[in-house]
Enzyme design. Structure first.
Site, PDB file in Angstrom:
ATOM      1  N   ASP A 178       0.834  -1.211   0.000  1.00 49.14           N
ATOM      2  CA  ASP A 178       0.000   0.000   0.000  1.00 49.14           C
ATOM      3  C   ASP A 178       0.862   1.253   0.000  1.00 49.14           C
ATOM      4  O   ASP A 178       0.526   2.237  -0.656  1.00 49.14           O
ATOM      5  CB  ASP A 178      -0.956   0.021   1.196  1.00 49.14           C
ATOM      6  CG  ASP A 178      -1.760   1.316   1.191  1.00 49.14           C
ATOM      7  OD1 ASP A 178      -2.540   1.499   0.241  1.00 49.14           O
ATOM      8  OD2 ASP A 178      -1.573   2.154   2.074  1.00 49.14           O
TER       9      ASP A 178
ATOM     10  N   ARG B 244      -0.257   6.391  -6.697  1.00 50.59           N
ATOM     11  CA  ARG B 244      -1.601   6.940  -6.955  1.00 50.59           C
ATOM     12  C   ARG B 244      -1.610   8.456  -6.773  1.00 50.59           C
ATOM     13  O   ARG B 244      -2.258   9.184  -7.517  1.00 50.59           O
ATOM     14  CB  ARG B 244      -2.615   6.288  -6.015  1.00 50.59           C
ATOM     15  CG  ARG B 244      -2.915   4.841  -6.387  1.00 50.59           C
ATOM     16  CD  ARG B 244      -3.694   4.150  -5.293  1.00 50.59           C
ATOM     17  NE  ARG B 244      -4.908   4.846  -4.954  1.00 50.59           N
ATOM     18  CZ  ARG B 244      -5.453   4.863  -3.738  1.00 50.59           C
ATOM     19  NH1 ARG B 244      -4.895   4.189  -2.745  1.00 50.59           N
ATOM     20  NH2 ARG B 244      -6.556   5.517  -3.523  1.00 50.59           N
TER      21      ARG B 244
ATOM     22  N   LYS C 281      -4.502  -1.738   5.822  1.00 54.88           N
ATOM     23  CA  LYS C 281      -3.715  -1.280   6.979  1.00 54.88           C
ATOM     24  C   LYS C 281      -4.449  -1.562   8.286  1.00 54.88           C
ATOM     25  O   LYS C 281      -3.851  -1.988   9.273  1.00 54.88           O
ATOM     26  CB  LYS C 281      -3.418   0.217   6.844  1.00 54.88           C
ATOM     27  CG  LYS C 281      -2.394   0.500   5.756  1.00 54.88           C
ATOM     28  CD  LYS C 281      -2.195   1.972   5.498  1.00 54.88           C
ATOM     29  CE  LYS C 281      -3.354   2.584   4.769  1.00 54.88           C
ATOM     30  NZ  LYS C 281      -3.121   3.797   4.024  1.00 54.88           N
TER      31      LYS C 281
HETATM   32  N1  URA Z   1      -6.300   7.081   2.949  1.00 54.31           N
HETATM   33  C1  URA Z   1      -5.622   5.945   2.679  1.00 54.31           C
HETATM   34  O1  URA Z   1      -4.969   5.377   3.547  1.00 54.31           O
HETATM   35  N2  URA Z   1      -5.708   5.445   1.439  1.00 54.31           N
HETATM   36  C2  URA Z   1      -6.411   6.023   0.455  1.00 54.31           C
HETATM   37  O2  URA Z   1      -6.451   5.501  -0.638  1.00 54.31           O
HETATM   38  C3  URA Z   1      -7.112   7.212   0.746  1.00 54.31           C
HETATM   39  C4  URA Z   1      -7.032   7.720   2.026  1.00 54.31           C
END
Ligand code: URA
Length: 431
Positions: free
Chosen positions: A165, A172, A191
């Protein structure tokens, strides 16, 4: 090592609106984390996902693959149930700060992994770093020690938690692929599930200052995350709440700590107190705790403040050190008399960001005293010349651009005109 798939075939499948198989998803997340897939290839896949979506099986599998990329924490050694809260972020959203110690004071354990500000939205860790000496990064053992001593800990997620992530989120952020429900839901829930909490309450924001400005999209995001939590055995529920108007009367790091201390002392703005108590009751209910002292009383009688002070001290913070104050300030005043009808969260957030409260790029040092104080909220009666906002910054050169962001940020109408704002809680979603 020979690879099981070629990434171009997976990108093309999603581009052509086909579902990805479990094996394709496992491989693509793992191969990107290992560095086998180039950023430009993953960007193309992320854009195809943003445009063509994912079904619920694909979202679950993508989430599981991100969890499997790192460690899974466990809190089974604690003598009380764990519950966490996650907000999708907004302007003036300091709720985690009073909430974590409050819920701990009422009997649950709160392992709160938090983040930094992104764009116009503030970050809990940045706010806490206004406190002299306070440390955001803890080892897993240090985190356990703080939670055992205090009942709550607020810290940064370690590098071992869902590393896929971390890499994907950074990509992203620079490829216009943040605003996709499958990607946001899997990012947040990977997470939270890896963190090992037994229950989770999500505060999904909607309105101009939120990721999801449309309440229908926010509700879909909330439902997607609640389903992911349920599948993983985490008791998950969500409130969709308003972010069309900033929360409370401050936006900016040390300003929001000051407001948090007011709430923990039994005062503070009514919307911050109301949302803190709503979320505290949801969190305690999610783990089946019926507290001897109600959350409202624990704010008034100092129990939550005691946990806060202990928690700050345990993470190296000096509770008695003065908070940073910006060097310069200017006031924005009402140019007519009447009722304040609107106060736009996005415009206030962008202005606070330009004053130095947020970063223009990752890693930038913040002005901890910068931000905006709000003197009137929608519904308040104001007079010509009355202060509406105070802008704080260390550099007066920042004021012009910050004021530009505030053009049209508030409107004043007749005393009988209806105010235009979302209700604080728009929807409640349970698994
Ligand atoms: N917070 C996150 O942890 N991930 C996202 O994609 C958007 C907000």
């Amino acid at each position: 090592m020979s690879e099981r798939f070629t990434v171009v075939e997976i990108i093309s499948a999603k581009r052509d609106k086909h579902d990805l198989s479990d094996e394709q998803i496992d491989w693509v997340v793992d191969a990107y984390t290992r560095g086998v897939i180039a950023d430009e290839q993953m960007s193309a896949l992320l854009m195809a996902i943003l445009l063509n979506g994912m079904n619920s099986r694909e979202i679950s599998r993508w989430t599981d693959a991100m969890i499997a990329s790192g460690e899974k924490m466990s809190w089974s050694m604690l003598d009380r149930p764990t519950v966490d809260k996650h907000s999708t972020g907004g302007v003036g959203d300091k709720i985690t700060l009073p909430l974590a110690p409050l819920v701990a004071a009422c009997g649950a354990a709160v392992p709160q992994l938090s983040g930094r500000g992104l764009g116009h939205t503030g970050g809990t860790l940045d706010k806490l770093e206004s406190i002299k000496g306070w440390k955001a990064s803890l080892s897993n053992n240090e985190m356990l020690k703080v939670i055992q001593e205090c009942g709550a800990v607020i810290c940064a997620a370690g590098a071992g938690l869902a590393p896929a992530d971390k890499k994907l989120y950074a990509l992203r952020d620079v490829t216009g692929t943040v605003e996709a429900i499958p990607l946001i839901a899997s990012s947040i829930m990977s997470k939270k599930i890896a963190e090992g909490t037994s229950a989770l309450v999500l505060d999904v924001k909607t309105g101009s200052g939120a990721f999801m400005s449309d309440p229908k999209d926010a509700a879909l995001l909330a439902r997607t995350m609640v389903d992911l939590g349920k599948r993983a055995g985490v008791s998950t529920r969500a409130l969709v709440t308003a972010m069309d108007v900033p929360l409370g009367l401050t936006a900016g790091n040390s300003l929001e700590i000051r407001e948090t201390l007011e709430v923990l002392a039994g005062g503070g703005p009514s919307d911050v107190v109301e949302l803190t108590l709503l979320l505290a009751n949801e969190m305690l209910d999610a783990v089946g705790i019926k507290p001897k002292v109600s959350p409202a009383d624990a704010l008034k009688n100092g129990m939550a403040m005691d946990v806060w002070r202990k928690m700050i001290k345990a993470q190296g913070g000096d509770n008695d050190a003065p908070l940073p104050v910006a060097k310069e300030k200017i006031e924005i005043k009402a140019d007519s008399s009447g009722k304040l009808l609107t106060l736009d969260a996005l415009k206030v957030g962008i202005s606070a960001w330009r004053l130095g409260a947020g970063r223009q790029k990752q890693g930038e040092v913040l002005q901890l005293g910068a931000g905006i104080e709000i003197h009137a909220k929608p519904g308040d009666i104001v007079k010509t010349g009355q202060k509406i906002l105070t802008l704080h910054s260390d550099e007066s050169a920042r004021f012009d651009r910050a004021k530009e962001a505030l053009v049209g940020a508030f409107s004043i109408g007749g005393v009988d005109d209806p105010i235009k704002r979302l209700p604080l809680v728009i929807e409640r979603i349970e698994g």
